[in-house]
Motif scaffolding. Sequence first.
Motif, PDB file in Angstrom:
ATOM      1  N   GLN A  36     -16.754  18.526  -0.371  1.00 12.74           N
ATOM      2  CA  GLN A  36     -16.326  18.140   0.819  1.00 12.74           C
ATOM      3  C   GLN A  36     -15.111  17.187   0.870  1.00 12.74           C
ATOM      4  O   GLN A  36     -14.556  17.126   1.845  1.00 12.74           O
ATOM      5  CB  GLN A  36     -17.580  17.862   1.827  1.00 12.74           C
ATOM      6  N   SER A  37     -15.397  16.130  -0.024  1.00 16.15           N
ATOM      7  CA  SER A  37     -14.372  15.086   0.072  1.00 16.15           C
ATOM      8  C   SER A  37     -12.923  15.583  -0.101  1.00 16.15           C
ATOM      9  O   SER A  37     -12.012  15.005   0.185  1.00 16.15           O
ATOM     10  CB  SER A  37     -14.460  14.053  -1.032  1.00 16.15           C
ATOM     11  N   MET A  38     -12.905  16.975  -1.056  1.00 16.40           N
ATOM     12  CA  MET A  38     -11.754  17.379  -1.314  1.00 16.40           C
ATOM     13  C   MET A  38     -11.069  18.016  -0.122  1.00 16.40           C
ATOM     14  O   MET A  38      -9.768  18.214  -0.180  1.00 16.40           O
ATOM     15  CB  MET A  38     -11.986  18.629  -2.167  1.00 16.40           C
ATOM     16  N   PHE A  39     -11.562  18.217   0.866  1.00 14.63           N
ATOM     17  CA  PHE A  39     -11.325  18.821   2.155  1.00 14.63           C
ATOM     18  C   PHE A  39     -11.262  17.487   3.341  1.00 14.63           C
ATOM     19  O   PHE A  39     -10.718  18.048   4.339  1.00 14.63           O
ATOM     20  CB  PHE A  39     -11.999  19.940   2.737  1.00 14.63           C
ATOM     21  N   GLY A  40     -11.480  16.586   2.705  1.00 14.77           N
ATOM     22  CA  GLY A  40     -11.368  15.420   3.745  1.00 14.77           C
ATOM     23  C   GLY A  40     -10.053  14.664   3.706  1.00 14.77           C
ATOM     24  O   GLY A  40      -8.874  15.327   3.443  1.00 14.77           O
ATOM     25  N   PRO A  41      -9.980  13.565   4.340  1.00 13.28           N
ATOM     26  CA  PRO A  41      -8.653  12.865   4.641  1.00 13.28           C
ATOM     27  C   PRO A  41      -7.933  12.717   3.184  1.00 13.28           C
ATOM     28  O   PRO A  41      -8.482  12.503   2.261  1.00 13.28           O
ATOM     29  CB  PRO A  41      -8.882  11.533   5.165  1.00 13.28           C
ATOM     30  N   SER A  42      -6.488  12.699   3.240  1.00 13.81           N
ATOM     31  CA  SER A  42      -5.741  12.768   2.129  1.00 13.81           C
ATOM     32  C   SER A  42      -5.683  11.019   1.715  1.00 13.81           C
ATOM     33  O   SER A  42      -5.985  10.334   2.705  1.00 13.81           O
ATOM     34  CB  SER A  42      -4.411  12.970   2.413  1.00 13.81           C
ATOM     35  N   MET A  71       0.755  -1.145  -0.071  1.00 17.54           N
ATOM     36  CA  MET A  71      -0.004   0.090  -0.082  1.00 17.54           C
ATOM     37  C   MET A  71       0.732   1.295   0.116  1.00 17.54           C
ATOM     38  O   MET A  71       2.007   1.156   0.217  1.00 17.54           O
ATOM     39  CB  MET A  71      -0.876  -0.070   1.171  1.00 17.54           C
ATOM     40  N   ILE A  72       0.384   2.331  -0.269  1.00 16.64           N
ATOM     41  CA  ILE A  72       1.004   3.476  -0.445  1.00 16.64           C
ATOM     42  C   ILE A  72       1.131   4.223   0.943  1.00 16.64           C
ATOM     43  O   ILE A  72       0.168   4.343   1.602  1.00 16.64           O
ATOM     44  CB  ILE A  72       0.195   4.605  -1.389  1.00 16.64           C
ATOM     45  N   ASP A  73       2.265   4.854   1.168  1.00 20.11           N
ATOM     46  CA  ASP A  73       2.453   5.480   2.477  1.00 20.11           C
ATOM     47  C   ASP A  73       1.729   6.846   2.358  1.00 20.11           C
ATOM     48  O   ASP A  73       1.770   7.460   1.436  1.00 20.11           O
ATOM     49  CB  ASP A  73       4.203   5.880   2.107  1.00 20.11           C
ATOM     50  N   PRO A  74       1.004   7.011   3.682  1.00 14.48           N
ATOM     51  CA  PRO A  74       0.068   8.142   3.570  1.00 14.48           C
ATOM     52  C   PRO A  74       0.561   9.446   3.456  1.00 14.48           C
ATOM     53  O   PRO A  74       0.095  10.515   2.793  1.00 14.48           O
ATOM     54  CB  PRO A  74      -0.468   8.121   5.109  1.00 14.48           C
ATOM     55  N   GLU A  75       2.018   9.390   3.599  1.00 14.87           N
ATOM     56  CA  GLU A  75       2.709  10.754   3.381  1.00 14.87           C
ATOM     57  C   GLU A  75       2.768  11.102   1.981  1.00 14.87           C
ATOM     58  O   GLU A  75       2.994  12.133   1.446  1.00 14.87           O
ATOM     59  CB  GLU A  75       4.297  10.706   3.792  1.00 14.87           C
ATOM     60  N   PHE A  76       2.629  10.113   1.049  1.00 10.81           N
ATOM     61  CA  PHE A  76       2.832  10.220  -0.482  1.00 10.81           C
ATOM     62  C   PHE A  76       1.720  11.156  -0.911  1.00 10.81           C
ATOM     63  O   PHE A  76       2.019  12.098  -1.668  1.00 10.81           O
ATOM     64  CB  PHE A  76       2.692   8.905  -1.057  1.00 10.81           C
ATOM     65  N   VAL A 125      -7.426  12.780  -3.347  1.00 14.60           N
ATOM     66  CA  VAL A 125      -7.363  13.871  -2.570  1.00 14.60           C
ATOM     67  C   VAL A 125      -5.877  13.840  -2.009  1.00 14.60           C
ATOM     68  O   VAL A 125      -5.542  12.820  -1.345  1.00 14.60           O
ATOM     69  CB  VAL A 125      -8.390  13.901  -1.424  1.00 14.60           C
ATOM     70  N   CYS A 126      -5.244  14.794  -1.845  1.00 21.15           N
ATOM     71  CA  CYS A 126      -3.983  15.322  -1.314  1.00 21.15           C
ATOM     72  C   CYS A 126      -4.011  15.941  -0.217  1.00 21.15           C
ATOM     73  O   CYS A 126      -4.851  15.519   0.710  1.00 21.15           O
ATOM     74  CB  CYS A 126      -3.212  15.888  -2.470  1.00 21.15           C
TER      75      CYS A 126
END
Length: 181
Positions: A56-62, A1-6, A80-81
């Motif tokens: 609103q998803s654009m402002f949700g979790p990356s 899986m991708i590192d959340p920091e990515f 979303v970043c």
Amino acid sequence: MIDPEFFARRAAEVAPDLIGHLLIVGETGGIIVETEAYEPGDPASHSFGGPTLRNQSMFGPSGHCYVYRSYGLHWCMNIVCRPGHAVLLRALQPTHGLDVMAVRRGTQTEKALCSGPGKLTVALGVDKSHDGLPFDGHSISLIAPSFPLSPVQSVRIGISRAVDLPWRWYVAGSPWLSRKS
DNA sequence: CATTTGATGTCCT
DNA sequence: GGACATCAAATGC
């Protein structure tokens, strides 16, 4: 899986890095060959002007999905970043479940299966119900390429504002793009 | 081949 | 009411 920091970076940094990643939704999927970045303060971005019910998803979790309806009938899929930043997925090279995608798209021509933001959501079976879902390897997966690609950078497509921002990236010469370049 | 047109959700003024 | 991060079919050279 991708590192959340990515994902927790600017969209304009994540977008080129996403080129070459394998996107899997259910039994279908493909390699990302074309992306665009949208950021807050960017007049072409849905996040320009702050959160609304729709974005609103654009402002949700990356690392989650932002799915919206375009021109009243097409679904478009974003990753979303950091808050207010998102990367629009514009085209895939189909690799998984081609038969299923062909049925969903109602076309025989493989090169047109995922060659556009509205097309790839149909092929992958993505709609509003995917809005806000994470790329966590359950219903939706994202797998990093074994070696980094060097996408070409250009201006974005199909918008009327901030048309000069060079925030579109694609695999040069790929036959799977939303338009020939 | 290029250009136009119709489908019509969601947000903004 | 108008704009819009689109696509496919129809129309015009």
